[in-house]
Scaffold this active site. Structure first.
Site, PDB file in Angstrom:
ATOM      1  N   CYS A   2      26.980  38.182  45.915  1.00 16.91           N
ATOM      2  CA  CYS A   2      26.337  38.715  44.705  1.00 16.91           C
ATOM      3  C   CYS A   2      25.614  39.796  44.518  1.00 16.91           C
ATOM      4  CB  CYS A   2      25.550  37.071  44.268  1.00 16.91           C
ATOM      5  SG  CYS A   2      24.792  37.200  42.763  1.00 16.91           S
ATOM      6  N   GLU A 105      31.532  40.321  39.433  1.00 16.99           N
ATOM      7  CA  GLU A 105      32.237  40.419  40.768  1.00 16.99           C
ATOM      8  C   GLU A 105      33.410  41.316  40.456  1.00 16.99           C
ATOM      9  OE1 GLU A 105      32.033  41.344  43.729  1.00 16.99           O
ATOM     10  OE2 GLU A 105      31.291  39.287  44.146  1.00 16.99           O
TER      11      GLU A 105
END
Length: 229
Positions: A2, A105
């Site tokens: 993350c 992402e």
């Protein structure tokens, strides 16, 4: 992993969701491109109530000689967090929640890597499982930092990246903050990623790639030529 995320709800909504106290007066505003090394809103429990505070993203262990080590400790793998010296004590005693309503992402496409925003299908706020520590500098000043737990990606999320942040089930949030829960095996039973079926993936704007861009435009999807949808 993350590496970028968003939290765009109002301050009042944030406090209400966690029934949190902000007696410290933590500065807060909508964020559209939170990046490593920045101060991030986090929820901790002091044994009596939930409190909102700011932690620097990138955990610095209390025994570290240089706080720059935090840049390498943005995430903690759930498979090894209970074993690594930098994380294991924090897992037992210093857990926190990092609120978010989406994370980014990058997905490999024929047009190169494109940012995607992952969020709950119901667009609700969610909590990422995290741990925190306090580091004391030689001059006595203190630095409070955090790391977000990650797990192997499952389902359609695995097509984007092989890791995901651990988004806790709502019913596990209070237990994650409970200071009386200190056995690593019991703590890790809470660290179960949210079912991927509850998450949606939307194209985001390439402006996310520059940490200086932190505005609603980061959420606006582009077509293959870079034009806004």
């Amino acid at each position: 992993m993350c590496g970028r995320y968003t939290i765009t709800i109002s301050f009042e909504e944030l406090l209400a969701y966690y029934a949190a106290d902000d007696s410290a007066g933590s500065p807060y505003g909508p964020r559209y491109n939170i990046a490593p090394g920045q101060m991030v809103p986090a929820i901790v429990n002091d044994g009596t109530r939930n409190r909102l505070g700011l932690l620097k993203w990138g955990l610095v262990p209390p025994w570290a000689e240089d706080p720059k080590v935090g840049s390498k400790m943005l995430n903690a793998r759930v498979e090894t967090v209970a074993e690594r010296p930098a994380f294991r004590e924090a897992l037992r005693r210093k857990r926190c929640l990092v609120p978010a309503d989406g994370y980014y992402e990058w997905k490999q496409t024929a047009d190169g890597k494109r940012p995607m925003r992952i969020r709950r299908k119901d667009r609700a706020l969610f909590s990422m499982a995290a741990i925190y520590e306090s580091w004391t500098a030689p001059d006595g000043s203190r630095l409070s930092t955090c790391a977000i737990l990650t797990a192997p990606a499952q389902g359609h999320l695995a097509d984007i990246h092989d890791r995901v942040p651990i988004i806790l089930n709502r019913r596990h949030e209070a237990a994650w903050l409970d200071r009386n829960l200190q056995r690593a095996d019991e703590v890790l039973q809470l660290a179960i990623p949210l079912d991927p079926a509850e998450l949606a993936v939307d194209p985001a704007n390439r402006r996310v790639g520059n940490v200086a861009n932190d505005d609603p435009g980061c959420l606006e999807a582009e077509d293959e030529q870079g034009e806004l949808f």
